[in-house]
Each structure stands twice: as C-alpha cells, then as structure tokens.
Design an enzyme around this catalytic site. Structure first.
Site, PDB file in Angstrom:
ATOM      1  N   GLU A   1       4.788  28.247   8.849  1.00  0.00           N
ATOM      2  CA  GLU A   1       4.291  26.869   8.776  1.00  0.00           C
ATOM      3  C   GLU A   1       4.549  26.072  10.051  1.00  0.00           C
ATOM      4  OE1 GLU A   1       5.911  28.463   6.453  1.00  0.00           O
ATOM      5  OE2 GLU A   1       4.911  28.218   4.510  1.00  0.00           O
TER       6      GLU A   1
ATOM      7  N   PHE B   1      12.513  25.615  -8.856  1.00  0.00           N
ATOM      8  CA  PHE B   1      12.176  26.645  -7.884  1.00  0.00           C
ATOM      9  C   PHE B   1      11.316  26.058  -6.755  1.00  0.00           C
ATOM     10  CE2 PHE B   1       9.197  30.026  -6.477  1.00  0.00           C
ATOM     11  CZ  PHE B   1      10.136  30.796  -5.808  1.00  0.00           C
ATOM     12  N   GLN B   2      11.735  26.283  -5.554  1.00  0.00           N
ATOM     13  CA  GLN B   2      11.071  25.797  -4.340  1.00  0.00           C
ATOM     14  C   GLN B   2      10.914  24.276  -4.303  1.00  0.00           C
ATOM     15  OE1 GLN B   2       7.543  28.234  -3.516  1.00  0.00           O
ATOM     16  NE2 GLN B   2       8.863  29.633  -2.374  1.00  0.00           N
TER      17      GLN B   2
ATOM     18  N   LYS C   1       2.305  19.134  -8.257  1.00  0.00           N
ATOM     19  CA  LYS C   1       1.353  20.124  -8.761  1.00  0.00           C
ATOM     20  C   LYS C   1       0.505  19.534  -9.888  1.00  0.00           C
ATOM     21  CE  LYS C   1       1.230  25.084  -9.430  1.00  0.00           C
ATOM     22  NZ  LYS C   1       2.029  26.310  -9.610  1.00  0.00           N
TER      23      LYS C   1
ATOM     24  N   MET D   1      16.212  28.214  31.703  1.00  0.00           N
ATOM     25  CA  MET D   1      16.674  26.865  32.016  1.00  0.00           C
ATOM     26  C   MET D   1      18.149  26.698  31.657  1.00  0.00           C
ATOM     27  SD  MET D   1      15.667  24.173  33.480  1.00  0.00           S
ATOM     28  CE  MET D   1      13.974  23.609  33.418  1.00  0.00           C
TER      29      MET D   1
END
Lengths: 587, 193
Positions: A75, A137-138, A187, A502
C-alpha cells in the site's frame, strides 16, 4: 491479460479518458464511492484489496471499463504512485486500501504527500460500525493515525454521506495548498443502500475554509517598492510555482526585472535550468553561489516556498541583512521560520501577475557577476570532478549529466532519497516544467519506483526515468511487479554503491569514519528484474555508460539499468547540519 | 517570555476535531492547563476554551496552525485582560456536628459560594469565579474535611464586542470571510507584519 490491465495500457499509452453514464438510482454505498470518483473525473486508482474494502472492489468490478485500477504490491506503493500521478496529471491521485495493515501501510506515503503538498485521496475500508473499538480483526484506529498527517480525514458510517463527503474530500485535497485526505468507510456503509437517489455535486466552498485569497494592494505596492530599489535582489522559486502553474509568469517577471533565480529542491524545473538568470539550487546540498549569496542579497522574494530548515540552515544567521517578500498561499507559512517584511498570502500565479506590470525593468550585471565568480569556484572544486571518472569508476554526477543530455532535459526525473537524489537535483538540466519528482519534506526512501509509474500514468506522453539508490530500491523493489503487470514503459536507473551513501558520508565527515551499519550486501538486481519480466543491464565501467544509457532510453518497455558507481564518493557542496548558509563547504 | 493565553476556538461539532486540535499542542510539547468544550448557542457549532502558558513570540504560529484545521471556523487568542473568564468548583465537606456544619456554611456564605446539596453527613458547596478565589475557598474548607473536590476548566467571553461579532459571521450557514477580513484576521492586531 485482464481487462483492467488492458485499460491501464490504453490509458497510459493513448491517454484515453474514461466514459461513464450518470445515474439517479438508489445505489449501495460502495457503488456511490465509485460513482463519486467518476464524477470527480478520476480515471486511475492505485490500490490493494482486502476484507474491509471488498464491497468497494466488487463495485469497481462493474465499472472496470470506466476506472482503471493499478494493483500495487504494497500500500505504500499506492500512495507514492498516487503522488506521482497527481503531480503529473494535475489532479488528485486516488488510493484504495483495506483496514488495519492496509491502512497503516498507507501512512508513510500520506505523510510524504502532506509535507510535499501533494493532493491525494485515500479511501480505506473499515470494520463494521458495531465492531469499532473492539480490536476486531484488522481494526486499527486509522482516523487517529491519519489526523496529524492529513489535510483532512473523515470516517463514514452512513452510506448516505458518501457523495457529500467525497466531494468535500476532493475539494480539500486540490484547493489552496494541496494535501492528502483520508476517508475511512465502515464495511456496513459500503454494503448498505443509500436511502435516496445518488446525486453528486462538486464542492466549491466549505464553511470556515478559505483556501486562497487575492494579494492585498498594500502588499503589492510595498513589494514593488522594495524590488525597484533593490541592488541585489534574489528570487527563490518553490514548489508553489509548479502547483499554481505560474512558470510563465515567473519567466516574464524575471525577464523584466533581471533578478537572479534559485530553486528549492521541490521547485526544480519550474524555471529553465539553462536560463542565464538561473543560479542553481538552494539548501544543504545545493549550489555554492545561491547559498552564499543568500546572505548578501538586499531583497529576497520567495515564491511558493516555506523556508524549510534544509534551505535555511541556522535561522539565527539566515538572511539577516535582507528584506524578505514572502509569497505563499498558506497563511500559516508567514513568519513560521523567517519573518517577512512583506507577507503576501496569495496564489503564486496571481501574485506574480499583479507584480509584473508594476515592477520596473532593470539590470543587475554586477550582482550576476558575483554569482558567476562563486559558480566558477564550485565548478573547479566540485562540478568538474563530479563529471570526471578516474580509474574507470563511474560518478553519479556523470550519469545524471549524460542522462540529461540524452533526454534533452525533457524527461521527467523521479529521484529517490540520498546521494543519488542530490546528484540528480544538481546535475539534471530541465527545459520543461513538471520534470522533477522527489520526496523533499519527508525524505522517504522507496518513493521513486512507485512514484515513477504513477507519473507515467499521469503523463503517458512523457519519458519517465526513475533514479534510485541501491538502498532505496530495496524498500519498494516489489513494485517492479506492478510496473511489469501494468506494462508501463518506466525507465529505472539504480546507482549502486553498495552503501547507504548519504549516511555513510555523514559518518565519514562527522562521526570519524565510523561506518555503522551502512554497507549493503545487495542481491542481483538484474536477475530480480528479469524474474518480474523486466529487461535490464548492469553497467560496470565508464566506457559502457553511453551505450547503456542509449539502450535504456531507446527501450519501448520498462527497463532497469544498474550502474556501479564510485563507492565512497561524497556529495558537495554541503552545509553541515546546524550551520548557516555561509558555512556551506566545497570539500 | 511565557504568558498565559486563553485560546477560544469555534468549530463545527464534528467528531475528531478535539483530537485534531489537541495534536497541535501535543506535537509541540505544550501542556494544556485547561480545556473546556461545549456547544454554543448556534446549533452544530462548538466552542473550545483552551488555556496554556506559552512563549509570546510563538503564539501567533500556534494560532495559525489551529486556523488551518478543516472544521475550525474562528480562533481568538487572548491574554487575561482581553476576556471575562471563570471556573466552577464543587467541594464535598463532611459535617460531623451541627457546629461544624455552621462553620462550613459560614465560609461558603462569606465567599459567595452556594450550597448545592446538603445531607445529614455532608455538604456540597458550589463556587464559581477566578482560579485564585476557588483556591482560597478550598484552602479555608480543607481543615473542615474536604473529601472530594473538582474544578472545571476555564470558560471565557471575549471583551471586545466588535472583534467577536465581526468574525463570528463565519459561523453562520452562509457566512464567509472576504479577502480583507481574512487578511485582517491573519494580522490580528499586534501581530501584523
């Protein structure tokens, strides 16, 4: 090949616009999301499906001919791709992600977009409302995560809210100082039907939110007075010039006033690099003359930039002698770092349009000579050496110089973060605007690969070349899969020194060469690319550089060129951390 | 130099705005001395009253950041002489005898506090006013057995009628700032460039 992939290729190659039909049906929340995006003129979405956003993906399936979806591999890649897309297409980039880890993976890219003022709209699925706060969940509290790093965020739990909130989201993302917006949708709200027919109205204003205002007459008068009297005026061009599409106005203003111009890292390509008034880049690894002469200018006019600490160095010694005219659309930037004499809260284009007829024509020959003298010094001590290989070891500067010549300064250079970024910023010659993308504010390693295919989607007709270090490449290397699947002809150059260059440079200069965990044992990048179905070549010697770059540029498909560069080269000039612009050193 | 500021913020009554506003303070490590939030006389508009001790050279930047939040309608920063302000406190005092009870009621009376509740065992005294008045009352009641004490955050009204009413129009459904009003608001008197 899937329909979505075909669409992606068509859109990328031909620049097709999606078609859709308006509806006044009762639709589900999910369909309302898709219809709202279509109403906003969205043609491309970068995303990754998952449990809590499945209803939206299901609705998207039905509109796959109208909306092109690019399936990223992580993502974070979606957010950077959306950033690249937004900057090239000139409209907000859109990402989809599911709840929990999907949403948390967006966070780096959202923060990046916030610091660099890039308009993106992220839509995340969320667990059903009844599960909110139960550690379902999640489930993560994505709103609390997003608040400090978004321009606005909102959670929708009612399908009826969707068109109104999405219209607000797009308006906020693109107006005023652009920025990222996150909309979290439960949802249930995705599944539920709206109680009224779908209607969409683009927003033109929001209570309490004033994204832009016209410059005040008194500020214009005062600025003109200062500019007309200035003996050593200096103009700083920032990202705001590109965001407001004020490049032509800037050119006219400079040609009338003959003021020397320097750019911030994000302002690069807003002003042509080969213009005699262009003096280079400001900041920690910028050019010598513009940094040194910041503290000699009597009037500084800063257009669409924010006096970032990498530009100013130590504020206590920064431009104390100068009267500062600060033009910025964001009122909160006024006086945040540097106290201006004239604070012009305005869009850069409008401000320059107001100033052009009012300022005197002028010439500043001797002032330009001072820049020339310091440039010659930098050329002798740094630039010439950066272009000269010794022992056949390739220099980053030389790669960028040749790339720039071969693309005639017309390619879009997407740079990642580190030494290669600074080399690309210093040695790319830009002849077209919107030719430079990088992570400036957040300094996000892993930005360039996903941003490059986002940029290609946003500007299919432009040549897009990603310049990436070996460390950065491995942070989002999986996005090679996205590039391959989408068939996007993105050109990738990996400058490999087997170091986090760097950090190594800093350890060498400021930590007595204690190289603490900066050496990388790298995989075979060419084989990895091949595994993804992308052709590539490893260039090991200076005499192979020209032909390798030619092959890269002439490729009609995605191509990876790995170039072994000098292992312990340093990027100079350099303003040591905490020091002032006067302290910039050439070695 | 640090001074005491009462920041009054008018916002839309949306969830999450409290969080957005307090983030502005927490990321700068500013401790909020008191915070009071309530709906205003205008439906859907909330009023935050935030008290902080802060550097006078930095307060303007802080206010500008709060003004940037989507959903924030108007922000005023005030020093103590620019607002009428006060707090409210409750003291629960155990009264074991009639004499004790008389003494506690006498203290309340003398300090313009009122008896909010009285039972055989204890008295609840309500005192409103400035912080120091409340502290004095607490100090006097403590020897008599204060078993519970709570104090609200500060609430405040801007003294300057013109300053408030001019910008309050942004809270109206159709109220928008003109460019001039916006610039004036940014300048905010003493902080003009």
């Amino acid at each position: 090949m899937s329909i979505a992939t075909e669409n992606a290729q068509q859109l990328a190659v031909k620049g097709n616009k999606p078609k859709h039909e308006k509806t006044d049906k009762i639709v589900s929340g999910s369909e309302a999301v898709i219809l709202s995006l279509i109403e906003e003129g969205v043609d491309t979405i970068f995303g990754y499906p998952g449990g809590a956003i499945m209803p939206i993906y299901d609705a998207l399936f039905h509109y796959r001919h109208a909306l092109n979806h690019i399936l990223v591999r992580h993502e974070q890649g979606a957010t950077h791709a959306a950033e690249g897309y937004a900057q090239m297409a000139g409209k907000p980039g859109v990402c989809f992600a599911t709840s929990g880890p999907g949403a948390t993976n967006l966070v780096t890219g959202i923060a990046d977009a916030m610091l660099d003022s890039v308009p993106i709209v992220c839509i995340t699925g969320q667990v059903p409302e009844k599960f909110l706060g139960t550690d379902a969940f999640q489930e993560t509290d994505v709103m609390s995560l997003a608040m400090p790093i978004t321009k606005w965020c909102y959670q929708i739990a009612d399908a009826d809210e969707i068109p109104y909130i999405l219209a607000k989201a797009f308006y906020i993302a693109r107006s005023g100082r652009p920025g990222p917006v996150l909309i979290d949708i439960t949802k249930c709200a995705q599944f539920d039907s709206m109680t009224k027919p779908f209607r969409y109205e683009k927003r033109k204003q929001i209570k309490g939110y004033k994204p832009a205002c016209k410059p005040r007459e008194k500020d214009i008068t005062k600025a003109v007075e200062l500019l007309n009297q200035a003996k050593r005026p200096f103009l700083f061009v920032g990202h705001g010039v590109l965001l407001s599409k004020a490049e032509n106005e800037l050119l006219k203003f400079i040609e009338k006033t003959d003021i020397p111009v320097a750019s911030t890292l994000l302002g690069l390509s807003a002003f042509p690099s080969d213009h005699p008034n262009y003096k280079g880049m400001l900041g920690m690894h910028g050019n010598y003359a513009p940094n040194k002469l910041t503290n000699k200018a009597d009037v500084i006019i800063a257009v669409g930039m924010r006096f970032d600490d990498r530009v100013t160095g130590n504020l206590d010694t920064y431009a104390k002698q100068a009267k500062v005219i600060h033009i910025d659309i964001d009122h909160a930037e006024m006086g945040k770092n540097v106290i201006p004499t004239v604070a012009m809260i305005a869009d850069a284009k409008e401000a320059l349009q107001a100033l052009i007829p009012a300022v005197n024509e002028n010439k500043h020959e001797s002032w330009h000579q001072e820049f020339k003298k310091l440039y010659d010094e930098e050329y002798e001590k740094v630039i010439e050496k950066d272009f000269t290989a010794h022992d056949e070891l390739i220099k980053m500067g030389e790669v960028i110089r040749r790339l720039s010549e071969k693309t005639k300064g017309e390619a879009v250079v997407v740079a990642d973060v580190g030494q290669h970024q600074m080399s690309a910023a210093r040695y790319s010659k830009f002849r077209k605007t919107d030719s430079w993308l990088t992570s400036g504010g957040l300094g996000t390693m892993g930005y360039a690969l996903p941003a490059s295919f986002g940029a290609k989607m946003g500007a299919p007709d432009r040549e897009v070349v990603a310049v990436i270090g070996d460390g950065c490449f491995q942070m989002t290397i999986q996005e090679l899969g996205t590039i391959a699947q989408s068939g996007l002809p993105v050109k990738i150059i990996v400058l490999n020194n087997n170091y986090l260059g760097m950090v190594r440079q800093w350890q060498q200069l400021f930590f007595d060469t204690r190289y603490s965990f900066v050496e990388l044992s790298n995989p075979d990048f060419i084989t990895i690319a091949k595994g993804f179905g992308i052709k590539g070549h490893r260039c090991m010697h200076a005499d192979d550089l020209d032909s390798s770059l030619d092959t890269l540029i002439n490729s009609t498909e995605a191509y990876l060129l790995e170039i072994s560069v000098e292992k312990e080269a340093n990027v100079f000039p350099m303003m040591p951390s905490g020091m002032g612009v006067d302290d910039i050193r050439l070695d | 130099m640090k001074r005491r500021y009462t920041i009054i913020v008018f916002t839309e009554n949306n969830f999450g705005l409290l969080n957005r506003i307090t983030i502005i303070f927490s990321r700068r490590r500013i401790n909020i001395e008191s915070l009071t939030v309530s709906e205003t006389e205008r439906k859907g508009i909330s009023r935050f009253t935030i008290v902080i001790d802060y550097d006078e050279t930095k307060i303007r930047k802080l206010i500008q950041q709060i003004r940037k939040i989507i959903g924030v309608l108007v922000v005023f920063e005030n020093e103590d002489d620019q607002v009428f302000f006060g707090q409210i406190a409750y003291f629960k005092v155990i009264t074991s005898s009639f004499e004790e009870r008389e003494k506690v009621m006498e203290i309340a009376h003398r300090h313009q506090a009122k008896i909010a509740f009285s039972s055989d065992d204890y008295i609840v005294i309500e005192k409103s006013g400035k912080e120091e008045d409340i502290s004095t009352t607490l100090h006097l009641l403590e020897p008599h057995g204060v078993v519970e004490y709570c104090k609200s955050g500060r609430i405040a009204i801007v003294k300057d009628q013109h300053r408030f009413s001019k910008y309050a129009k942004n809270m109206d459904p159709e109220g928008w700032y003109s460019d001039e009003e916006f610039h004036e608001l940014q300048s905010n008197g003493r902080h003009s460039f």
